[in-house]
Design a protein around this motif. Sequence first.
Motif, PDB file in Angstrom:
ATOM      1  N   PRO A 152      61.383 -14.961 -61.869  1.00 47.33           N
ATOM      2  CA  PRO A 152      60.281 -15.012 -62.841  1.00 47.33           C
ATOM      3  C   PRO A 152      60.178 -13.741 -63.686  1.00 47.33           C
ATOM      4  CG  PRO A 152      59.422 -14.445 -60.695  1.00 47.33           C
ATOM      5  CD  PRO A 152      60.893 -14.681 -60.500  1.00 47.33           C
ATOM      6  N   SER A 153      59.280 -13.782 -64.664  1.00 43.82           N
ATOM      7  CA  SER A 153      59.087 -12.647 -65.561  1.00 43.82           C
ATOM      8  C   SER A 153      58.390 -11.502 -64.816  1.00 43.82           C
ATOM      9  CB  SER A 153      58.248 -13.070 -66.767  1.00 43.82           C
ATOM     10  OG  SER A 153      57.859 -11.941 -67.522  1.00 43.82           O
ATOM     11  N   GLY A 154      59.080 -10.368 -64.716  1.00 48.16           N
ATOM     12  CA  GLY A 154      58.489  -9.216 -64.049  1.00 48.16           C
ATOM     13  C   GLY A 154      57.350  -8.615 -64.846  1.00 48.16           C
ATOM     14  N   HIS A 155      57.458  -8.585 -66.179  1.00 43.30           N
ATOM     15  CA  HIS A 155      56.373  -8.071 -67.014  1.00 43.30           C
ATOM     16  C   HIS A 155      55.086  -8.868 -66.787  1.00 43.30           C
ATOM     17  CE1 HIS A 155      59.257  -5.584 -69.102  1.00 43.30           C
ATOM     18  NE2 HIS A 155      58.294  -5.099 -69.869  1.00 43.30           N
ATOM     19  N   THR A 156      55.226 -10.186 -66.756  1.00 46.68           N
ATOM     20  CA  THR A 156      54.036 -11.033 -66.607  1.00 46.68           C
ATOM     21  C   THR A 156      53.419 -10.870 -65.231  1.00 46.68           C
ATOM     22  OG1 THR A 156      55.066 -12.617 -68.123  1.00 46.68           O
ATOM     23  CG2 THR A 156      53.205 -13.387 -66.811  1.00 46.68           C
ATOM     24  N   ALA A 157      54.228 -10.927 -64.182  1.00 51.37           N
ATOM     25  CA  ALA A 157      53.697 -10.776 -62.832  1.00 51.37           C
ATOM     26  C   ALA A 157      53.071  -9.403 -62.636  1.00 51.37           C
ATOM     27  CB  ALA A 157      54.811 -11.004 -61.813  1.00 51.37           C
ATOM     28  N   ASN A 158      53.680  -8.371 -63.192  1.00 56.40           N
ATOM     29  CA  ASN A 158      53.113  -7.028 -63.055  1.00 56.40           C
ATOM     30  C   ASN A 158      51.781  -6.904 -63.788  1.00 56.40           C
ATOM     31  OD1 ASN A 158      53.587  -4.046 -62.339  1.00 56.40           O
ATOM     32  ND2 ASN A 158      53.187  -3.977 -64.534  1.00 56.40           N
ATOM     33  N   ALA A 159      51.659  -7.525 -64.956  1.00 50.57           N
ATOM     34  CA  ALA A 159      50.387  -7.487 -65.681  1.00 50.57           C
ATOM     35  C   ALA A 159      49.287  -8.189 -64.895  1.00 50.57           C
ATOM     36  CB  ALA A 159      50.557  -8.131 -67.055  1.00 50.57           C
ATOM     37  N   VAL A 160      49.616  -9.323 -64.272  1.00 51.35           N
ATOM     38  CA  VAL A 160      48.609 -10.042 -63.486  1.00 51.35           C
ATOM     39  C   VAL A 160      48.146  -9.191 -62.306  1.00 51.35           C
ATOM     40  CG1 VAL A 160      48.199 -12.068 -62.052  1.00 51.35           C
ATOM     41  CG2 VAL A 160      49.495 -12.289 -64.172  1.00 51.35           C
ATOM     42  N   VAL A 161      49.091  -8.563 -61.593  1.00 54.85           N
ATOM     43  CA  VAL A 161      48.739  -7.809 -60.392  1.00 54.85           C
ATOM     44  C   VAL A 161      48.038  -6.499 -60.743  1.00 54.85           C
ATOM     45  CG1 VAL A 161      49.699  -6.583 -58.410  1.00 54.85           C
ATOM     46  CG2 VAL A 161      50.553  -8.850 -59.003  1.00 54.85           C
ATOM     47  N   THR A 162      48.606  -5.739 -61.654  1.00 54.14           N
ATOM     48  CA  THR A 162      48.074  -4.406 -61.940  1.00 54.14           C
ATOM     49  C   THR A 162      46.671  -4.460 -62.519  1.00 54.14           C
ATOM     50  OG1 THR A 162      50.336  -3.657 -62.379  1.00 54.14           O
ATOM     51  CG2 THR A 162      48.547  -2.247 -63.118  1.00 54.14           C
ATOM     52  N   TRP A 163      46.456  -5.321 -63.515  1.00 55.64           N
ATOM     53  CA  TRP A 163      45.127  -5.401 -64.108  1.00 55.64           C
ATOM     54  C   TRP A 163      44.193  -6.265 -63.274  1.00 55.64           C
ATOM     55  CZ3 TRP A 163      44.865  -1.604 -67.243  1.00 55.64           C
ATOM     56  CH2 TRP A 163      45.967  -1.219 -67.983  1.00 55.64           C
ATOM     57  N   GLY A 164      44.747  -7.202 -62.498  1.00 47.79           N
ATOM     58  CA  GLY A 164      43.894  -8.000 -61.620  1.00 47.79           C
ATOM     59  C   GLY A 164      43.342  -7.208 -60.454  1.00 47.79           C
ATOM     60  N   ILE A 165      44.001  -6.100 -60.079  1.00 45.21           N
ATOM     61  CA  ILE A 165      43.494  -5.254 -59.000  1.00 45.21           C
ATOM     62  C   ILE A 165      42.118  -4.695 -59.361  1.00 45.21           C
ATOM     63  CG2 ILE A 165      43.851  -2.971 -57.961  1.00 45.21           C
ATOM     64  CD1 ILE A 165      45.354  -5.072 -56.528  1.00 45.21           C
ATOM     65  N   LEU A 166      41.908  -4.414 -60.634  1.00 46.41           N
ATOM     66  CA  LEU A 166      40.607  -3.881 -61.056  1.00 46.41           C
ATOM     67  C   LEU A 166      39.492  -4.878 -60.775  1.00 46.41           C
ATOM     68  CD1 LEU A 166      41.648  -2.218 -64.438  1.00 46.41           C
ATOM     69  CD2 LEU A 166      41.499  -1.186 -62.164  1.00 46.41           C
ATOM     70  N   ALA A 167      39.757  -6.151 -61.029  1.00 42.62           N
ATOM     71  CA  ALA A 167      38.754  -7.175 -60.727  1.00 42.62           C
ATOM     72  C   ALA A 167      38.616  -7.384 -59.221  1.00 42.62           C
ATOM     73  CB  ALA A 167      39.134  -8.488 -61.418  1.00 42.62           C
ATOM     74  N   TYR A 168      39.720  -7.292 -58.504  1.00 37.80           N
ATOM     75  CA  TYR A 168      39.676  -7.488 -57.055  1.00 37.80           C
ATOM     76  C   TYR A 168      38.841  -6.401 -56.363  1.00 37.80           C
ATOM     77  CZ  TYR A 168      41.374  -7.915 -52.244  1.00 37.80           C
ATOM     78  OH  TYR A 168      41.448  -8.040 -50.881  1.00 37.80           O
ATOM     79  N   LEU A 169      38.893  -5.180 -56.883  1.00 34.12           N
ATOM     80  CA  LEU A 169      38.170  -4.058 -56.283  1.00 34.12           C
ATOM     81  C   LEU A 169      36.796  -3.839 -56.888  1.00 34.12           C
ATOM     82  CD1 LEU A 169      41.119  -1.499 -56.048  1.00 34.12           C
ATOM     83  CD2 LEU A 169      40.074  -2.783 -54.177  1.00 34.12           C
ATOM     84  N   ALA A 170      36.357  -4.704 -57.777  1.00 35.79           N
ATOM     85  CA  ALA A 170      35.027  -4.555 -58.371  1.00 35.79           C
ATOM     86  C   ALA A 170      33.951  -4.646 -57.296  1.00 35.79           C
ATOM     87  CB  ALA A 170      34.809  -5.618 -59.443  1.00 35.79           C
ATOM     88  N   THR A 171      32.889  -3.880 -57.462  1.00 35.35           N
ATOM     89  CA  THR A 171      31.840  -3.803 -56.444  1.00 35.35           C
ATOM     90  C   THR A 171      30.647  -4.703 -56.735  1.00 35.35           C
ATOM     91  OG1 THR A 171      30.917  -1.891 -57.605  1.00 35.35           O
ATOM     92  CG2 THR A 171      32.484  -1.458 -55.832  1.00 35.35           C
ATOM     93  N   THR A 172      30.567  -5.268 -57.936  1.00 28.70           N
ATOM     94  CA  THR A 172      29.454  -6.162 -58.278  1.00 28.70           C
ATOM     95  C   THR A 172      30.015  -7.455 -58.866  1.00 28.70           C
ATOM     96  OG1 THR A 172      29.227  -5.210 -60.500  1.00 28.70           O
ATOM     97  CG2 THR A 172      27.924  -4.199 -58.726  1.00 28.70           C
ATOM     98  N   PRO A 173      29.306  -8.569 -58.706  1.00 35.29           N
ATOM     99  CA  PRO A 173      29.796  -9.834 -59.290  1.00 35.29           C
ATOM    100  C   PRO A 173      29.944  -9.777 -60.802  1.00 35.29           C
ATOM    101  CG  PRO A 173      28.092 -10.249 -57.645  1.00 35.29           C
ATOM    102  CD  PRO A 173      28.106  -8.767 -57.870  1.00 35.29           C
ATOM    103  N   ARG A 174      29.045  -9.074 -61.468  1.00 36.80           N
ATOM    104  CA  ARG A 174      29.128  -8.999 -62.927  1.00 36.80           C
ATOM    105  C   ARG A 174      30.384  -8.247 -63.361  1.00 36.80           C
ATOM    106  NH1 ARG A 174      24.449  -6.321 -66.837  1.00 36.80           N
ATOM    107  NH2 ARG A 174      25.477  -6.779 -68.843  1.00 36.80           N
ATOM    108  N   ALA A 175      30.661  -7.112 -62.719  1.00 34.84           N
ATOM    109  CA  ALA A 175      31.874  -6.362 -63.045  1.00 34.84           C
ATOM    110  C   ALA A 175      33.117  -7.172 -62.712  1.00 34.84           C
ATOM    111  CB  ALA A 175      31.879  -5.036 -62.282  1.00 34.84           C
ATOM    112  N   ARG A 177      33.471 -10.432 -62.879  1.00 34.29           N
ATOM    113  CA  ARG A 177      33.676 -11.456 -63.917  1.00 34.29           C
ATOM    114  C   ARG A 177      34.279 -10.842 -65.175  1.00 34.29           C
ATOM    115  NH1 ARG A 177      28.533 -13.303 -62.059  1.00 34.29           N
ATOM    116  NH2 ARG A 177      27.539 -12.160 -63.775  1.00 34.29           N
ATOM    117  N   TYR A 178      33.728  -9.704 -65.611  1.00 34.19           N
ATOM    118  CA  TYR A 178      34.234  -9.075 -66.825  1.00 34.19           C
ATOM    119  C   TYR A 178      35.679  -8.609 -66.653  1.00 34.19           C
ATOM    120  CZ  TYR A 178      29.524  -9.023 -68.823  1.00 34.19           C
ATOM    121  OH  TYR A 178      28.306  -9.385 -69.342  1.00 34.19           O
ATOM    122  N   LEU A 179      35.968  -7.986 -65.535  1.00 38.23           N
ATOM    123  CA  LEU A 179      37.320  -7.490 -65.313  1.00 38.23           C
ATOM    124  C   LEU A 179      38.316  -8.628 -65.108  1.00 38.23           C
ATOM    125  CD1 LEU A 179      36.573  -4.414 -63.028  1.00 38.23           C
ATOM    126  CD2 LEU A 179      37.282  -4.409 -65.427  1.00 38.23           C
TER     127      LEU A 179
END
Length: 349
Positions: A152-175, A177-179
């Motif tokens: 698969p595309s490494g660029h695409t998978a890396n973008a999903v994981v790297t930027w998705g980590i910010l949403a995964y580690l968010a401390t509030t439901p509102r943050a 959703r936005y992330l």
Amino acid sequence: MRTDIFARLDREPEPPKIEAPRMSRHRAALFGGTLAFYLAIVFAVLVTSWLVALDWKVMLFRPYQQWPELHAFLDYYVVLGQRGPTAVMVACWLGWRSWRQHTLRPLLVLGTALLLLNVTVGAVKLGLGRLGPHYATQIGSAEMFAGGDIFPSGHTANAVVTWGILAYLATTPRARRYLSAVSATVSLGVGLTTVYIGTHWLSDVLLGWAAGLLILLALPWFEPLIARTESWIFDLREQWREHRRAGRAAPAPAAGGTPEPVLLPQSIATEGAAVTPVTAEGAAVTPGTGAPAAGHLAAGVRGRAHHVPTVCPERPGAAPTGARRPPSHPDHGPCCSTTGPAARPMTGG
């Protein structure tokens, strides 16, 4: 008024412990559905289905020639999917979060996700060996097992994981959703950009999205391991601090290695005795030097320099200790005797 941000942050109270996400039924169902989608794409490419035909149509359309004005911008935008720059940027932010929250969990979660990404995506890339659009050899072919590494595309998978980590580690439901919306937008744009510039097939991007989402959904299974690793690191830090404190508290050895003289307690001395410092091994020490005297000089035997006169406490008006007195003669009686020597006769009397 102090404006030092570090001093202000040090005075902030420690934040409450953040609970790690658990593998709920909803998350497990999403993981199962994403895994089925992943396997379906791999199967469709292996059997050269309609998905491969769609890949060729998009590639022959050559989007970078249809909209050349976007090429300059998208060449920079695709960097948001490169592993090196994105990992550094996100690691800096999560390092700040770790310091503020007094925990290593954000950095450990990022490290775990990137490790899973490299292992899973890299293994599939090398195992399937698909060639990219620029290296295709036969129109309509899936170009599998040909020594490539783009499926698969490494660029695409890396973008999903790297930027998705910010949403995964968010401390509030509102943050969260936005992330989540921001990470989805970035990863979607990165995947389509790779199709635009012709470095990936469309099916590569679809599989990259699925691969990155699988890693994010599987992270709760690794939370116990992350917690144990964090506890182990903190234990090592405490042991290192204790070792440093113990090293600072240890007494320093005597300079030069010269043995310290040991002064024996002074008792009532006999006639002509002198008190001489000796070392722990019994060797006499020369006063003022700290070194053992040659030949182990006995007290009051050799020389007047080593003779310390003794003062009798019974005699009234005795000279104080340390006063100059004529040395006693060995023929004289004890210093405390009440009868002194015979009077010297006067001549001419």
